[in-house]
Write a protein that holds these residues in place. Structure first.
Motif, mmCIF file in Angstrom:
data_model
loop_
_atom_site.group_PDB
_atom_site.id
_atom_site.type_symbol
_atom_site.label_atom_id
_atom_site.label_comp_id
_atom_site.label_asym_id
_atom_site.label_seq_id
_atom_site.Cartn_x
_atom_site.Cartn_y
_atom_site.Cartn_z
ATOM 1 N N ARG A 479 59.926 -1.208 -26.174
ATOM 2 C CA ARG A 479 60.942 -1.700 -27.103
ATOM 3 C C ARG A 479 62.033 -2.475 -26.358
ATOM 4 O O ARG A 479 62.270 -2.236 -25.177
ATOM 5 N N ARG A 480 62.684 -3.343 -27.092
ATOM 6 C CA ARG A 480 63.898 -3.983 -26.613
ATOM 7 C C ARG A 480 65.034 -3.279 -27.332
ATOM 8 O O ARG A 480 65.167 -3.389 -28.557
ATOM 9 N N VAL A 481 65.834 -2.531 -26.594
ATOM 10 C CA VAL A 481 66.881 -1.730 -27.222
ATOM 11 C C VAL A 481 68.264 -2.196 -26.771
ATOM 12 O O VAL A 481 68.424 -2.782 -25.699
ATOM 13 N N ALA A 540 71.450 -4.750 -23.104
ATOM 14 C CA ALA A 540 70.135 -4.511 -23.702
ATOM 15 C C ALA A 540 69.135 -4.256 -22.585
ATOM 16 O O ALA A 540 69.310 -4.711 -21.441
ATOM 17 N N GLU A 541 68.075 -3.509 -22.886
ATOM 18 C CA GLU A 541 67.079 -3.177 -21.873
ATOM 19 C C GLU A 541 65.740 -2.882 -22.533
ATOM 20 O O GLU A 541 65.626 -2.805 -23.756
ATOM 21 N N TYR A 542 64.727 -2.704 -21.688
ATOM 22 C CA TYR A 542 63.387 -2.359 -22.155
ATOM 23 C C TYR A 542 63.122 -0.873 -21.902
ATOM 24 O O TYR A 542 63.380 -0.377 -20.802
ATOM 25 N N THR A 543 62.604 -0.199 -22.907
ATOM 26 C CA THR A 543 62.280 1.214 -22.766
ATOM 27 C C THR A 543 61.364 1.607 -23.918
ATOM 28 O O THR A 543 61.204 0.850 -24.891
ATOM 29 N N ASP A 544 60.762 2.787 -23.827
ATOM 30 C CA ASP A 544 59.958 3.294 -24.940
ATOM 31 C C ASP A 544 60.790 4.169 -25.876
ATOM 32 O O ASP A 544 60.296 4.617 -26.918
ATOM 33 N N GLU A 545 62.045 4.405 -25.527
ATOM 34 C CA GLU A 545 62.892 5.283 -26.334
ATOM 35 C C GLU A 545 63.362 4.575 -27.606
ATOM 36 O O GLU A 545 63.652 3.381 -27.603
ATOM 37 N N GLU A 546 63.473 5.335 -28.688
ATOM 38 C CA GLU A 546 63.916 4.785 -29.972
ATOM 39 C C GLU A 546 65.444 4.805 -30.043
ATOM 40 O O GLU A 546 66.047 5.696 -30.635
ATOM 41 N N CYS A 558 61.305 -5.423 -30.643
ATOM 42 C CA CYS A 558 60.574 -5.648 -29.392
ATOM 43 C C CYS A 558 60.534 -7.151 -29.133
ATOM 44 O O CYS A 558 60.938 -7.955 -29.984
ATOM 45 N N HIS A 559 60.044 -7.536 -27.981
ATOM 46 C CA HIS A 559 59.900 -8.946 -27.643
ATOM 47 C C HIS A 559 58.429 -9.338 -27.738
ATOM 48 O O HIS A 559 57.600 -8.858 -26.968
ATOM 49 N N PHE A 560 58.142 -10.235 -28.679
ATOM 50 C CA PHE A 560 56.787 -10.688 -28.969
ATOM 51 C C PHE A 560 56.634 -12.187 -28.765
ATOM 52 O O PHE A 560 55.535 -12.679 -28.538
ATOM 53 N N THR A 561 57.731 -12.940 -28.792
ATOM 54 C CA THR A 561 57.677 -14.380 -29.002
ATOM 55 C C THR A 561 57.653 -15.252 -27.743
ATOM 56 O O THR A 561 57.544 -16.464 -27.864
ATOM 57 N N SER A 562 57.737 -14.674 -26.542
ATOM 58 C CA SER A 562 57.784 -15.519 -25.339
ATOM 59 C C SER A 562 56.943 -14.969 -24.191
ATOM 60 O O SER A 562 57.465 -14.705 -23.097
ATOM 61 N N GLN A 596 59.099 3.696 -16.800
ATOM 62 C CA GLN A 596 59.394 3.105 -15.497
ATOM 63 C C GLN A 596 59.157 1.596 -15.522
ATOM 64 O O GLN A 596 59.922 0.824 -14.943
ATOM 65 N N LEU A 597 58.096 1.160 -16.224
ATOM 66 C CA LEU A 597 57.839 -0.271 -16.363
ATOM 67 C C LEU A 597 59.011 -0.949 -17.058
ATOM 68 O O LEU A 597 59.470 -2.011 -16.624
ATOM 69 N N GLY A 598 59.513 -0.332 -18.120
ATOM 70 C CA GLY A 598 60.662 -0.895 -18.821
ATOM 71 C C GLY A 598 61.872 -1.015 -17.917
ATOM 72 O O GLY A 598 62.589 -2.018 -17.936
#
Length: 762
Positions: A479-481, A540-546, A558-562, A596-598
């Motif tokens: 996710r992009r949170v 903002a950051e990337y993570t799997d947390e809601e 999330c980021h889908f477009t680039s 960790q990837l996020g």
């Protein structure tokens, strides 16, 4: 089920343990691919209990002795600094005056430097303001061991002044002339021993970039400073060429054929890659069917391939002034995956159905093939929509109708977003222009009109719809949170707004924030308030947390477009493939390492942003030197006890107006409540948002510092790109165990051992 928690703790606390990453530790404790989910859950549990520490690079360590605090160092120019704890103990967390950071004096810093991860302990000493103090006891991991600087010689020895303000003293690099280096060359060095309060650092030259000031050397300096990979390894290029040889636009397979549809792209006039295209139709119910078609990078970059590993290592394309360092080789980013007009290209399509009022009711995915009908630059679109451009006569009626419908729907979606509480800051964005030698030739403000908003709204709609579709399927994804801001920061922002003469009734209310943003729009304080609001928000950051997205006011994003330029988008595309191939069996991304990837991809993104910011600063300061800029119109953007930070209104460069330059016959002090500095005798007040004409007193290109003074000062302004020695050179060199020390007089130039007037900076 293996008791992974006990096995992990037993292994990482054994004598002689060398920190490893998750994948290696899984094998060490007897795990396998089939038990990786249980292993990762154990890692997360141990992290939450603070039994282990996972560093920024993924190394796993045991939490040390009781009372040791792990965190990141942030130093000031004085040599002292702060520990920003990863997890704040209660006694520190309750110290609200200093946001829970631990103050560390120069004598207690050891050889730790900004960005280093360290262990520290609280000591029995307080600052005058009552802040808790600490001492560094162990380095966990260095932020970097590679640095860029300017070479010079003294007493038959070589030294390097490292760029920026991370070190106050030069680094000793041994015998002169290594690798053919000459004085004032820019070089890359590897640190062997880091400098401390008492000792000079030692290093070795690993690469000579070229003479200081030579065109292109500034770019290389930033690239090496931030560790940004430029050239692609040959094996990566070979695989990219193989993918190009396999591509056959006539073999669509089971892709949905959209090559006869009316589809357009809208991008900047100077865009090099085109990764998104738009279609828009209406169905029999009168609903809108928006097609967002994104370059299918996943078709060419297979998970686990050499191309994939390189893309993950880079994480993002880096957009530096005058040059782009792509995430993928250009044969893919500017060729196979670029949605060029008239060319058949493979895409991932998200079809989003909206009611006439802009309410989303359904989302569908497809692997597709498109052939863009027409490419537009932003500047062309609005005149066509408004029917006031002669060039629009050459655009087909079908395409003109599509553009008008796109504009209509985008404005509806935009209105709904803001009604839901989304925030949009009005921050001026300046684009630098360059000559043929990559030198700054000027600066122009970027426009953000309705033609930009059309694409922005459709990209946001696609990102939100994809995230919601994944969440509805209970999939785990990247996710992009954007976490909600902390209450103390919101309260501080409200106080600032009140000091500026405006009222923010509820600092936590998006509606009140929206009203404030609109109220100050077009006023002299607009930029000051918008910048202050930006600083009050989290990153903002990337993570799997809601955690939701605060600024967009949505729960799932999330980021889908680039995917051409962002690796997180590529992971989302692969999940779409999984859904299309196994609609009822898809589980989403593997839990192993997703968080960790996020974290790693967030760091790559921030590295790219920092590199762009620093190179922009270097080029602007160089431009000021070359053009002998002596006066700037500025706005005060920050107020500190030691002076005012002022940002140019026409030239986007920020400098310091030191408090000592505000007047010889008055004593100025900070009024924190009013975000200002006030003269006790005259009552003269300078506050954030005020406009101020200043003179350039000094430019230090290598430290990237710009000092201002008021025009009333009688001193002659100086702009110099000479590389001065760092503060405390002489003091550090005297205490060094080395028998050599930098000479304060060199043949090529004079290097002062200590600044005549030490300016306090933070």
């Amino acid at each position: 089920m293996p008791d992974f928690e006990k096995k992990i703790l037993d292994y990482v606390t054994r004598p002689g343990y060398t920190p490893v990453r998750e994948k290696a530790l899984l094998k060490k404790v007897g795990g396998s691919k089939s038990t990786s989910a249980e292993f990762e859950q154990a890692i997360e549990t141990l992290r939450a209990r603070k039994d282990i520490l996972v560093s920024d690079s993924g190394l796993i360590r045991p939490v040390k002795k009781e009372g040791w605090i792990a965190g990141t160092i942030k130093k000031t120019s004085s040599g002292a600094g702060y520990l920003i704890p990863h997890h704040k103990p209660d006694d520190i967390a309750h110290d609200q005056r200093h946001a829970g950071d631990l103050y560390i004096s120069e004598r207690d810093m050891g050889d730790a430097h900004t960005g280093d991860e360290v262990y520290a302990t609280v000591i029995n000493r307080r600052r005058s303001g009552g802040q808790i103090c600490g001492r560094v006891v162990e380095i966990i991991e260095r932020a970097s061991t590679t640095f860029v600087g300017t070479y010079f010689e003294s007493h038959g020895e070589g030294y390097v002044h490292v760029d920026g303000k991370i070190f106050n003293s030069p680094i000793h690099v041994g015998d002169p002339g290594a690798k053919g280096v000459s004085s004032e060359d820019k070089v890359v060095i590897d640190i062997l021993h880091f400098p401390s309060k008492d000792y000079l650092g030692q290093g070795v030259i690993s690469k000579v970039l070229g003479p200081h000031g030579k065109p292109g050397v500034d770019l290389l300096s930033i690239v090496y400073e931030f560790g940004i990979p430029m050239e692609f390894p040959e094996e990566v290029l070979i695989e990219a060429r193989e993918q190009a040889s396999l591509f056959d636009e006539a073999k669509l397979g089971n892709r949905r054929d959209l090559t006869k549809e009316t589809i357009v792209t809208i991008d900047p006039a100077d865009a090099r890659d085109f990764d998104d295209a738009i279609s828009l139709t209406r169905n029999e119910k009168g609903h809108w069917l928006l097609g967002v078609h994104i370059a299918d990078v996943a078709h060419f970059v297979k998970e686990g391939s050499i191309l994939d590993r390189e893309a993950k290592r880079r994480g993002t394309s880096v957009y530096l002034p005058g040059q782009v360092i792509p995430m993928l080789p250009e044969i893919i980013s500017n060729g196979l995956a670029s949605l060029q007009e008239g060319q058949v290209r493979f895409t991932k399509s998200a079809f989003i159905e909206f009611t006439a009022e802009g309410v989303p009711v359904h989302t569908e995915f497809a692997n597709s093939a498109v052939q863009v009908t027409q490419r537009f630059a932003y500047e062309q679109v609005l005149p066509i929509i408004q029917g006031r451009d002669d060039e629009g006569k050459d655009v087909s009626a079908e395409v003109r109708e599509l553009l008008k419908n796109m504009h209509h729907l985008a404005m509806i979606l935009r209105g709904r977003r803001f009604a839901a509480g989304a925030l949009e800051l009005h921050l001026s964005e300046v684009r630098l222009t360059f000559d043929d030698k990559h030198r700054v030739s000027g600066a122009v403000e970027r426009e953000h009109d309705e033609s930009h908003q059309i694409i922005e709204e459709f990209m946001l709609a696609a990102n939100i719809s994809v995230a919601e579709a994944f969440n509805d399927r209970k999939l785990r994804f990247l996710r992009r949170v954007h976490p909600s801001p902390e209450l103390p920061r919101q309260v501080a922002f409200a106080e600032f707004v009140n000091a500026m003469g405006y009222t923010l009734k509820k600092a936590q209310s998006r509606k009140d924030l929206q009203q404030l943003i609109e109220q100050v729009h077009g006023t002299p304080v607009e930029q000051a308030i918008n910048y202050a609001l930006l600083r009050s928000l989290k990153q903002a950051e990337y993570t799997d947390e809601e955690l939701g997205h605060y600024a967009l006011a949505v729960d799932h994003y999330c980021h889908f477009t680039s995917p051409i330029r962002r690796y997180p988008d590529l992971t989302i595309h692969r999940m779409i493939d999984e859904i299309l191939e196994r609609p009822d069996k898809g589980k989403g991304q593997s839990p192993q390492g997703l968080r960790q990837l996020g974290h790693e991809l967030s760091l790559r993104e921030r590295r790219a942003e920092s590199a762009e910011r620093e190179l922009t600063k270097v080029k602007l300061l160089s431009w000021m030197i070359e053009n002998n800029i002596k006066t700037l119109k500025t706005m005060i953007t920050g107020v500190e006890t030691f002076g005012l930070f002022c940002r140019g209104t026409d030239v986007p460069v920020e400098g310091l107006l030191h408090i000592s330059r505000l007047g010889k016959h008055d004593y100025f002090h900070q009024d924190a409540a009013k975000f200002s500095i006030v003269g006790e005798r005259t009552g003269q007040e300078y506050r954030i948002g005020d406009f101020l004409t200043v003179e350039v007193e000094k430019i230090d290109l290598d430290r990237r510092e710009l000092d201002f003074r008021l025009p009333s000062s009688k001193k002659v302004a100086k702009t110099s790109n000479a590389v001065p020695s760092r503060q405390n050179n002489k003091k550090s060199a005297k205490k060094s165990s080395s028998k050599t020390q930098p000479n304060t007089k060199k043949k090529s130039r004079k290097v002062k051992s200590q600044r005549s007037k030490k300016k306090k900076r933070k």
